[in-house]
Motif scaffolding. Structure first.
Motif, PDB file in Angstrom:
ATOM      1  N   PRO A 119       0.838  -1.207   0.000  1.00  0.00           N
ATOM      2  CA  PRO A 119       0.000   0.000   0.000  1.00  0.00           C
ATOM      3  C   PRO A 119       0.870   1.253   0.000  1.00  0.00           C
ATOM      4  O   PRO A 119       1.828   1.364   0.773  1.00  0.00           O
ATOM      5  N   MET A 120       0.533   2.214  -0.881  1.00  0.00           N
ATOM      6  CA  MET A 120       1.373   3.405  -1.023  1.00  0.00           C
ATOM      7  C   MET A 120       0.581   4.705  -1.134  1.00  0.00           C
ATOM      8  O   MET A 120       1.180   5.768  -1.324  1.00  0.00           O
ATOM      9  N   ASP A 121      -0.738   4.664  -1.039  1.00  0.00           N
ATOM     10  CA  ASP A 121      -1.483   5.900  -1.269  1.00  0.00           C
ATOM     11  C   ASP A 121      -1.251   6.947  -0.193  1.00  0.00           C
ATOM     12  O   ASP A 121      -1.316   8.155  -0.460  1.00  0.00           O
TER      13      ASP A 121
ATOM     14  N   GLY B 195       0.608   8.286   8.366  1.00  0.00           N
ATOM     15  CA  GLY B 195       0.851   6.889   8.049  1.00  0.00           C
ATOM     16  C   GLY B 195       1.816   6.709   6.897  1.00  0.00           C
ATOM     17  O   GLY B 195       2.188   5.587   6.564  1.00  0.00           O
ATOM     18  N   LYS B 196       2.253   7.837   6.299  1.00  0.00           N
ATOM     19  CA  LYS B 196       3.169   7.720   5.164  1.00  0.00           C
ATOM     20  C   LYS B 196       4.504   7.117   5.585  1.00  0.00           C
ATOM     21  O   LYS B 196       5.134   6.380   4.797  1.00  0.00           O
TER      22      LYS B 196
ATOM     23  N   LEU C 280       6.275   3.949   3.892  1.00  0.00           N
ATOM     24  CA  LEU C 280       7.645   4.026   3.402  1.00  0.00           C
ATOM     25  C   LEU C 280       8.460   2.844   3.923  1.00  0.00           C
ATOM     26  O   LEU C 280       9.230   2.234   3.170  1.00  0.00           O
ATOM     27  N   GLU C 281       8.311   2.502   5.183  1.00  0.00           N
ATOM     28  CA  GLU C 281       9.084   1.400   5.754  1.00  0.00           C
ATOM     29  C   GLU C 281       8.775   0.083   5.067  1.00  0.00           C
ATOM     30  O   GLU C 281       9.669  -0.753   4.871  1.00  0.00           O
ATOM     31  N   THR C 282       7.507  -0.143   4.671  1.00  0.00           N
ATOM     32  CA  THR C 282       7.197  -1.392   3.963  1.00  0.00           C
ATOM     33  C   THR C 282       7.846  -1.409   2.581  1.00  0.00           C
ATOM     34  O   THR C 282       8.312  -2.460   2.129  1.00  0.00           O
ATOM     35  N   VAL C 283       7.904  -0.250   1.921  1.00  0.00           N
ATOM     36  CA  VAL C 283       8.567  -0.183   0.621  1.00  0.00           C
ATOM     37  C   VAL C 283      10.059  -0.447   0.774  1.00  0.00           C
ATOM     38  O   VAL C 283      10.655  -1.202  -0.005  1.00  0.00           O
ATOM     39  N   LEU C 284      10.667   0.148   1.779  1.00  0.00           N
ATOM     40  CA  LEU C 284      12.106  -0.067   1.987  1.00  0.00           C
ATOM     41  C   LEU C 284      12.386  -1.524   2.345  1.00  0.00           C
ATOM     42  O   LEU C 284      13.410  -2.082   1.926  1.00  0.00           O
ATOM     43  N   GLU C 285      11.483  -2.143   3.095  1.00  0.00           N
ATOM     44  CA  GLU C 285      11.649  -3.564   3.392  1.00  0.00           C
ATOM     45  C   GLU C 285      11.579  -4.384   2.106  1.00  0.00           C
ATOM     46  O   GLU C 285      12.382  -5.303   1.897  1.00  0.00           O
ATOM     47  N   LEU C 286      10.629  -4.047   1.239  1.00  0.00           N
ATOM     48  CA  LEU C 286      10.535  -4.739  -0.043  1.00  0.00           C
ATOM     49  C   LEU C 286      11.835  -4.617  -0.821  1.00  0.00           C
ATOM     50  O   LEU C 286      12.350  -5.608  -1.369  1.00  0.00           O
TER      51      LEU C 286
ATOM     52  N   TRP D  95       9.910  13.654  -1.683  1.00  0.00           N
ATOM     53  CA  TRP D  95      10.127  13.144  -0.318  1.00  0.00           C
ATOM     54  C   TRP D  95      10.432  11.649  -0.350  1.00  0.00           C
ATOM     55  O   TRP D  95      11.339  11.169   0.331  1.00  0.00           O
ATOM     56  N   PHE D  96       9.686  10.910  -1.169  1.00  0.00           N
ATOM     57  CA  PHE D  96       9.878   9.464  -1.278  1.00  0.00           C
ATOM     58  C   PHE D  96      11.235   9.122  -1.890  1.00  0.00           C
ATOM     59  O   PHE D  96      11.988   8.299  -1.356  1.00  0.00           O
TER      60      PHE D  96
END
Length: 326
Positions: free
Chosen positions: A75-77, A85-86, A90-96, A162-163
């Motif tokens: 989820p990224m919205d 919650g951003k 972000l942490e889930t994306v970095l984990e991926l 930012w991302f």
């Protein structure tokens, strides 16, 4: 080196996988393995975590494919919209990204389209000989805003910057390439939601935000062809700069507000010139066919991804590559 790949959408090997191998395809792109849920309902691992992704990669390897691209995301919205919650997203994306680096998946294809993502208004418009093609007509969405609309383009540029400031260094560290997909369609707004990755200048701006070569693009030809009258020149421009990390090979007929997909051999774009441009620019990336028409007697698990139409497109691309290398 340009490398032919195909997306594996099915949760397990099928005859379609075997047909891809019989055509000589050994490289695969994939999605997050959503089937990895414990039936006992104990807190299951998320599909972007090490366990599920490792099993998914091994599933492809067992069928003869090397998984090199993921075309999916957690989820990224909240990230895209700058909402509370951003940071967690972000942490889930970095984990991926870290998991991808650990298991050897080289490219992450992502997009910056919040709320309304890939958009079509028809999945079965009659094409050549009655083949079913996907199509888009912006007039269908008049006076039909999406939940959360309006979303301003300036906000999306702020959140993307930012991302990238946080994600690009991690991608560099773990050896993963970010391949930002263009907006599909390259039109703004769509149902009141702004779009920013809809021009060649927008990509130049993205690369200025983070000059690292880990910050690249998915050259989705159908979208980029709606941004320029000279798609081969765009391929050379970004290819020579080392920014093309992944290719979606397809063609469309029309404008950003009204278009339809075509067979790869009948659209307005000189597809042979596109292949020559990739080779001349020394693009080193996987290329897969995309959004193929559905032929009579075939079916598509997802609109645009039938078996027979994809086999036709693969053979056509193989012929173009062979002819361009002579």
């Amino acid at each position: 080196m340009l490398r032919l790949a195909e997306i594996l959408l099915e949760p397990r090997p099928t005859d379609a996988w075997a047909q891809l191998r019989q055509l000589g395809i050994t490289e695969a792109t994939g999605v997050l393995p959503r089937g990895s849920v414990d039936w006992r309902a104990h807190a299951p691992e998320q599909p972007w975590e090490l366990g599920p992704l490792t099993l998914y990669r091994q599933l492809g390897e067992g069928a003869g494919f090397r998984l090199t691209v993921l075309e999916d995301n957690p989820p990224m919205d909240r990230l895209r919209l700058g909402l509370p919650g951003k940071e967690e997203e972000l942490e889930t994306v970095l984990e991926l990204l870290r998991v991808m680096g650990r298991i050897g998946v080289e490219v992450w294809c992502y997009n910056w389209m919040p709320i309304v993502s890939w958009s079509r208004t028809s999945g079965a418009r009659p094409g050549r000989g009655g083949a079913e093609v996907t199509a888009f007509d912006a007039s269908v969405w008049v006076d039909n805003p999406a939940p959360g609309a309006p979303v301003d383009e300036d906000l999306l540029w702020e959140t993307l910057a930012w991302f990238l400031e946080r994600a690009v260094p991690v991608a560099e560290e773990v050896g993963v390439k970010l391949a930002l997909h263009p907006d599909d369609p390259p039109l703004s707004p769509v149902r009141g939601i702004g779009r920013i990755i809809r021009s060649l200048d927008a990509y130049d701006r993205v690369f200025e935000l983070q000059p690292s070569l880990a910050n690249g693009m998915t050259m989705c030809q159908g979208n980029v062809a709606l941004m320029t009258d000279d798609l081969p020149a765009a391929i050379r421009h970004f290819g020579e700069a080392g920014r093309v990390h992944f290719v979606h090979f397809r063609d469309v007929r029309g404008t950003p507000t009204s278009f339809e997909e075509t067979f790869v051999d009948e659209g307005p774009t000189d597809m042979a010139a596109c292949i020559r441009a990739y080779l001349e620019a020394c693009v080193d990336a996987p290329l897969r066919t995309d959004h193929s028409p559905t032929l009579a007697g075939d079916a598509a698990l997802v609109p645009g991804y039938p078996t027979l139409g994809r086999l036709h497109a693969i053979g056509y691309v193989q012929g173009l590559v062979a002819a361009s290398q002579r």
